[in-house]
Design an enzyme around this catalytic site. Structure first.
Site, PDB file in Angstrom:
ATOM      1  CB  SER A   1      -0.893   0.003   1.247  1.00  0.00           C
ATOM      2  OG  SER A   1      -1.386   1.313   1.444  1.00  0.00           O
TER       3      SER A   1
ATOM      4  CG  MET B   1     -11.185   3.396   1.978  1.00  0.00           C
ATOM      5  SD  MET B   1      -9.603   3.341   2.824  1.00  0.00           S
ATOM      6  CE  MET B   1      -8.516   3.442   1.403  1.00  0.00           C
TER       7      MET B   1
ATOM      8  CG  ASP C   1      -4.962   2.585   0.730  1.00  0.00           C
ATOM      9  OD1 ASP C   1      -5.928   1.809   0.718  1.00  0.00           O
ATOM     10  OD2 ASP C   1      -3.813   2.241   1.087  1.00  0.00           O
TER      11      ASP C   1
ATOM     12  CG  HIS D   1      -9.126   0.255  -0.493  1.00  0.00           C
ATOM     13  ND1 HIS D   1      -8.495   0.032   0.721  1.00  0.00           N
ATOM     14  CD2 HIS D   1     -10.459   0.242  -0.239  1.00  0.00           C
ATOM     15  CE1 HIS D   1      -9.422  -0.104   1.665  1.00  0.00           C
ATOM     16  NE2 HIS D   1     -10.607   0.028   1.113  1.00  0.00           N
TER      17      HIS D   1
ATOM     18  CG  MET E   1      -8.155   7.253   2.289  1.00  0.00           C
ATOM     19  SD  MET E   1      -7.268   7.274   3.854  1.00  0.00           S
ATOM     20  CE  MET E   1      -6.526   5.635   3.828  1.00  0.00           C
TER      21      MET E   1
ATOM     22  CG  ASP F   1      -6.022  -2.615   3.356  1.00  0.00           C
ATOM     23  OD1 ASP F   1      -4.978  -2.334   3.956  1.00  0.00           O
ATOM     24  OD2 ASP F   1      -6.602  -1.835   2.574  1.00  0.00           O
TER      25      ASP F   1
ATOM     26  CG  HIS G   1      -3.795  -1.539  -1.616  1.00  0.00           C
ATOM     27  ND1 HIS G   1      -4.946  -2.256  -1.898  1.00  0.00           N
ATOM     28  CD2 HIS G   1      -4.123  -0.713  -0.593  1.00  0.00           C
ATOM     29  CE1 HIS G   1      -5.913  -1.891  -1.072  1.00  0.00           C
ATOM     30  NE2 HIS G   1      -5.442  -0.945  -0.274  1.00  0.00           N
TER      31      HIS G   1
ATOM     32  CG  MET H   1     -11.459  -2.302   5.221  1.00  0.00           C
ATOM     33  SD  MET H   1      -9.836  -1.980   4.466  1.00  0.00           S
ATOM     34  CE  MET H   1      -8.948  -1.157   5.790  1.00  0.00           C
TER      35      MET H   1
HETATM   36  C1  DX5 Z   1      -6.126   1.863   5.539  1.00  0.00           C
HETATM   37  C2  DX5 Z   1      -5.707   1.482   4.149  1.00  0.00           C
HETATM   38  C3  DX5 Z   1      -4.594   0.536   4.106  1.00  0.00           C
HETATM   39  C4  DX5 Z   1      -3.333   0.994   4.806  1.00  0.00           C
HETATM   40  C5  DX5 Z   1      -2.803  -0.190   5.538  1.00  0.00           C
HETATM   41  O1  DX5 Z   1      -7.332   2.516   5.518  1.00  0.00           O
HETATM   42  O2  DX5 Z   1      -6.770   0.929   3.420  1.00  0.00           O
HETATM   43  O3  DX5 Z   1      -4.317   0.083   2.789  1.00  0.00           O
HETATM   44  O4  DX5 Z   1      -2.340   1.492   3.977  1.00  0.00           O
HETATM   45  O5  DX5 Z   1      -1.727   0.199   6.298  1.00  0.00           O
HETATM   46  P1  DX5 Z   1      -0.953  -0.800   7.263  1.00  0.00           P
HETATM   47  O6  DX5 Z   1      -0.460  -1.937   6.433  1.00  0.00           O
HETATM   48  O7  DX5 Z   1       0.133   0.058   7.812  1.00  0.00           O
HETATM   49  O8  DX5 Z   1      -1.939  -1.231   8.323  1.00  0.00           O
HETATM   50 ZN    ZN Z   2      -6.313  -0.059   1.459  1.00  0.00          ZN
END
Ligand code: DX5
Ligand code: ZN
Length: 222
Positions: free
Chosen positions: A9, A69, A36, A67, A38, A176, A34, A138
């Site tokens: 990620s 969010m 993210d 991903h 947000m 994740d 990956h 998650m």
């Molecule tokens: C959190 C993200 C993850 C995040 C995971 O909301 O979706 O992808 O990067 O981070 P770690 O591996 O540090 O828990």
């Molecule tokens: Zn993620």
């Protein structure tokens, strides 16, 4: 899916050197990247949007596993598909018409996946399992890297693996949040085959070694 897939990620990468960090994990054997996204509404953090996905796509040699969010996934999946997402994950909690959204992703030629938060029961997914390629469990509350793995996630992974056997034997489970060399074999034994890891890779002194250690730990458990 045969074996274990590792999905670093980039949330924990250095955004000042994003392309270099992606290249580093690709050369270390990352299977997908990956990404993210947000929006500051669905989760209490704000990251990147379509322009950065598009920029990553120019140089990435591995598929982009995006991903989302975000609250308005129904209205904005098209932006990410156009930007070059190879896989697109939407949250069950954030879609008004989940079945329609995964159909839009499939129709665009990308691979659809659905994620559920720690408090969302696996049962909400039964009627879309046949329409998607993977479920993202998650194992932390989404929004930030570096959080502790939620133990209850193991039971959810096991339940989804059983449900997939009935509804869609080709479906794989991705996990994740809080994945490192200690939790990796536990989620793999529970049935997860795609492991997202952010801080355990990018915050390690040697990210390539950390990635390979997570993969070896997970593969030893299946
Ligand atoms: C959190 C993200 C993850 C995040 C995971 O909301 O979706 O992808 O990067 O981070 P770690 O591996 O540090 O828990
Ligand atoms: Zn993620």
């Amino acid at each position: 899916m045969k074996g274990i897939e590792i999905a670093p990620s980039i949330l924990s990468a250095d955004f000042n050197h994003l392309g270099q960090d992606v290249a580093l994990v690709e050369s270390a054997g990352a299977d997908v990247i990956h990404v993210d996204v947000m929006d500051g509404h669905f989760v209490p953090n704000l990251t990147i949007g379509p322009p950065v996905v598009k920029a990553l796509k120019r140089n990435a040699t591995r598929p982009l596993d995006v991903h989302l969010m975000i609250t308005n996934a129904d209205d904005s999946v098209g932006w990410y598909l156009e930007a070059g997402a190879d896989r697109l994950t939407v949250h069950a909690e954030a879609c008004r018409h989940l079945h329609r959204v995964v159909g839009v992703i499939r129709h665009a030629g990308a691979s659809p996946g659905v994620s559920i938060n720690p408090a969302t029961p696996v049962e909400v997914l039964r009627d879309v399992l046949g329409e998607i390629d993977y479920v993202l469990v998650m194992s932390v509350n989404p929004g930030f890297g570096g959080q502790a793995f939620i133990e209850r996630s193991l039971a959810k992974i096991e339940a989804l693996a059983r449900m997939a056997a009935e509804e869609n034997p080709d479906l794989f489970v991705q996990v994740d949040g809080g994945i490192d060399a200690t939790t990796a074999p536990r989620v793999a034994a529970a049935g997860a085959r795609s492991l997202v890891a952010g801080s355990a890779i990018f915050c390690a002194a040697d990210p390539a070694a950390a990635l390979q250690e997570i993969r070896a730990a997970a593969e030893s458990a299946i």
